[in-house]
Design a protein around this motif. Structure first.
Motif, PDB file in Angstrom:
ATOM      1  N   ASP A  74     -52.103 -11.512  -1.181  1.00  0.00           N
ATOM      2  CA  ASP A  74     -53.485 -11.089  -0.943  1.00  0.00           C
ATOM      3  C   ASP A  74     -53.698  -9.687  -1.519  1.00  0.00           C
ATOM      4  OD1 ASP A  74     -55.891 -10.102   0.118  1.00  0.00           O
ATOM      5  OD2 ASP A  74     -55.645 -11.200   1.996  1.00  0.00           O
ATOM      6  N   PRO A  75     -54.599  -9.530  -2.489  1.00  0.00           N
ATOM      7  CA  PRO A  75     -54.807  -8.206  -3.091  1.00  0.00           C
ATOM      8  C   PRO A  75     -55.219  -7.142  -2.086  1.00  0.00           C
ATOM      9  CG  PRO A  75     -55.893  -9.909  -4.387  1.00  0.00           C
ATOM     10  CD  PRO A  75     -55.436 -10.566  -3.120  1.00  0.00           C
ATOM     11  N   GLN A  76     -55.972  -7.527  -1.065  1.00  0.00           N
ATOM     12  CA  GLN A  76     -56.406  -6.543  -0.069  1.00  0.00           C
ATOM     13  C   GLN A  76     -55.225  -6.036   0.755  1.00  0.00           C
ATOM     14  OE1 GLN A  76     -59.586  -8.547   2.072  1.00  0.00           O
ATOM     15  NE2 GLN A  76     -61.109  -7.658   0.714  1.00  0.00           N
ATOM     16  N   GLY A 127     -50.739  -5.461 -13.721  1.00  0.00           N
ATOM     17  CA  GLY A 127     -50.253  -6.472 -12.791  1.00  0.00           C
ATOM     18  C   GLY A 127     -49.155  -7.334 -13.386  1.00  0.00           C
ATOM     19  N   HIS A 128     -48.081  -7.501 -12.619  1.00  0.00           N
ATOM     20  CA  HIS A 128     -46.905  -8.252 -13.074  1.00  0.00           C
ATOM     21  C   HIS A 128     -46.726  -9.556 -12.292  1.00  0.00           C
ATOM     22  CE1 HIS A 128     -42.872  -8.896 -14.637  1.00  0.00           C
ATOM     23  NE2 HIS A 128     -42.816  -7.700 -15.199  1.00  0.00           N
ATOM     24  N   GLY A 129     -47.584  -9.812 -11.302  1.00  0.00           N
ATOM     25  CA  GLY A 129     -47.357 -10.899 -10.367  1.00  0.00           C
ATOM     26  C   GLY A 129     -47.363 -12.291 -10.966  1.00  0.00           C
ATOM     27  N   ARG A 130     -48.127 -12.504 -12.034  1.00  0.00           N
ATOM     28  CA  ARG A 130     -48.196 -13.836 -12.629  1.00  0.00           C
ATOM     29  C   ARG A 130     -47.106 -14.085 -13.670  1.00  0.00           C
ATOM     30  NH1 ARG A 130     -53.631 -16.434 -11.925  1.00  0.00           N
ATOM     31  NH2 ARG A 130     -54.898 -14.934 -10.768  1.00  0.00           N
ATOM     32  N   GLU A 135     -59.346  -9.953 -12.587  1.00  0.00           N
ATOM     33  CA  GLU A 135     -60.061  -8.838 -11.949  1.00  0.00           C
ATOM     34  C   GLU A 135     -60.175  -9.034 -10.447  1.00  0.00           C
ATOM     35  OE1 GLU A 135     -63.657  -8.810 -14.200  1.00  0.00           O
ATOM     36  OE2 GLU A 135     -62.885  -7.398 -15.701  1.00  0.00           O
ATOM     37  N   GLN A 136     -60.295 -10.279 -10.008  1.00  0.00           N
ATOM     38  CA  GLN A 136     -60.421 -10.575  -8.585  1.00  0.00           C
ATOM     39  C   GLN A 136     -59.072 -10.580  -7.868  1.00  0.00           C
ATOM     40  OE1 GLN A 136     -63.363 -11.006  -6.865  1.00  0.00           O
ATOM     41  NE2 GLN A 136     -64.268 -10.348  -8.809  1.00  0.00           N
ATOM     42  N   THR A 137     -58.005 -10.670  -8.620  1.00  0.00           N
ATOM     43  CA  THR A 137     -56.677 -10.826  -8.011  1.00  0.00           C
ATOM     44  C   THR A 137     -55.728  -9.721  -8.452  1.00  0.00           C
ATOM     45  OG1 THR A 137     -56.121 -12.397  -9.802  1.00  0.00           O
ATOM     46  CG2 THR A 137     -56.958 -13.325  -7.727  1.00  0.00           C
ATOM     47  N   ASP A 138     -55.035  -9.926  -9.562  1.00  0.00           N
ATOM     48  CA  ASP A 138     -53.973  -9.021 -10.000  1.00  0.00           C
ATOM     49  C   ASP A 138     -54.439  -7.584 -10.186  1.00  0.00           C
ATOM     50  OD1 ASP A 138     -53.506 -11.825 -10.770  1.00  0.00           O
ATOM     51  OD2 ASP A 138     -51.593 -11.090 -11.546  1.00  0.00           O
ATOM     52  N   PHE A 139     -55.615  -7.417 -10.771  1.00  0.00           N
ATOM     53  CA  PHE A 139     -56.092  -6.065 -11.076  1.00  0.00           C
ATOM     54  C   PHE A 139     -56.614  -5.349  -9.826  1.00  0.00           C
ATOM     55  CE2 PHE A 139     -57.495  -7.515 -15.637  1.00  0.00           C
ATOM     56  CZ  PHE A 139     -56.181  -7.834 -15.922  1.00  0.00           C
ATOM     57  N   ALA A 140     -57.004  -6.103  -8.800  1.00  0.00           N
ATOM     58  CA  ALA A 140     -57.732  -5.536  -7.668  1.00  0.00           C
ATOM     59  C   ALA A 140     -56.984  -4.432  -6.911  1.00  0.00           C
ATOM     60  CB  ALA A 140     -58.154  -6.661  -6.712  1.00  0.00           C
TER      61      ALA A 140
END
Length: 335
Positions: A141-143, A170-173, A193-198
């Motif tokens: 969860d990015p938050q 972001g390295h998660g993917r 933008e909604q996930t890794d970058f957030a």
């Protein structure tokens, strides 16, 4: 440029090289660490070699698998993924435990004279995340990642230590280890933008950041983030809004191609402020140094902004009390 060194003490050749080339700072690894007395002496020697008592000395002291300072001389921390798991059932307890953990790490760094810690890792922990990241990441969860990352950054800053958010954007993917090969991420920019970058966007005002050697196919299919002017300008600087000092991840990682001089030159041309070379091999450092011009005015301004953390006296950390409270919080926790 930021360089490593070969061993527990500086050789005459290293001292001569560092004096001549004047790297911006240094980074330490387990090969450079024996005990607290030796570590303090090495940190002082590195700064003496460049004649700058304020030269940054960096380390990766995250916790879990990535901590260069180990028992019995130093505190060993749980990995970030542990606190992410704890957060799912008891957020307040997780945050307090992470604060105390970060303070205990900071106390060790203060004692050694280390002023920059390459943490927090703000990558997402996804089902496909390569093990090289794995439990170094807090959560999916990015938050949650942003909230817990902020705790680490706040405590480091309070202790007078500059945190480095990584691995931007972001390295998660990534499903392969960038130490060994180039990861490709195929997700579209709006999804990223909604996930890794957030998490990076949420913490974009922090003073230092580190790039990832990841190729984002939908953004720049030809260059990994570290070498991509498109990623650095349109994603990291403009999209995420990060205007702090931007470092590369280690230039020696096999995700990058070309000679070390070519890698360094390409990263700087793409918009990175500082290149990071970690092996401590002198001949390699000479190649990197030959490709690095003086700091730009923008980089100098970003350094000065980050150095404001040193304007106030660092917090005094009660190691005994903090360790006792942390042990109490973690008793019986198996997250």
């Amino acid at each position: 440029m930021i360089f490593g060194c070969e061993g527990l003490t500086l050789s005459r050749a290293e001292k001569k090289f560092f004096k001549a080339e004047q790297p911006f700072g240094f980074i330490l690894f387990a090969r450079n660490v024996e005990d607290p007395k030796q570590l303090r002496k090495l940190v002082k020697a590195l700064r003496a070699a460049v004649g700058r008592p304020d030269a940054p000395v960096l380390i990766d002291q995250e916790g879990g698998r990535v901590q260069r300072l180990r028992a019995p001389h130093w505190f060993e921390a749980k990995p970030f993924g542990f606190f992410g798991g704890m957060y799912e059932s008891d957020p307040d307890r997780a945050i307090e435990a992470l604060r105390l953990t970060t303070r205990l790490i900071a106390a060790d760094l203060q004692a050694a004279g280390i002023t920059v810690n390459c943490t927090p890792c703000l990558d997402l922990r996804l089902p496909e995340t390569v093990e090289a990241i794995g439990d170094r990441a807090f959560a999916a969860d990015p938050q949650v990642v942003a909230r817990l990352g902020a705790v680490v950054a706040e405590e480091m800053l309070t202790a007078g230590i500059i945190p480095v958010i990584k691995h931007m954007p972001g390295h998660g993917r990534a499903t392969v280890d960038s130490h060994h090969e180039l990861p490709h991420v195929t997700a579209a920019r709006p999804d990223l933008e909604q996930t890794d970058f957030a998490p990076f966007t949420a913490l974009s005002l922090l003073p230092w950041g580190m790039t990832s050697h990841i190729l984002f196919d939908e953004i720049d299919p030809d260059h990994p983030a570290t070498l991509s002017e498109t990623v650095i300008t349109t994603i990291i600087r403009e999209g995420i809004g990060f205007d702090g000092l931007l470092l590369t991840d280690d230039l020696n990682m096999k995700a990058l191609s070309g000679s070390l001089a070519e890698r360094a030159g390409a990263a700087l041309a793409a918009g990175v402020d500082i290149v990071l070379h970690c092996s401590g091999v002198l001949e390699e450092m000479k190649d990197v140094a030959a490709a690095c011009p003086p700091l730009t005015e923008k980089a100098r301004a970003r350094i000065e902004l980050g150095n404001r953390v040193f304007d106030q006296a660092p917090a005094t950390i009660d190691v005994t009390a903090d360790r006792a409270r942390l042990d109490e919080l973690l008793a019986g926790v198996t997250a």
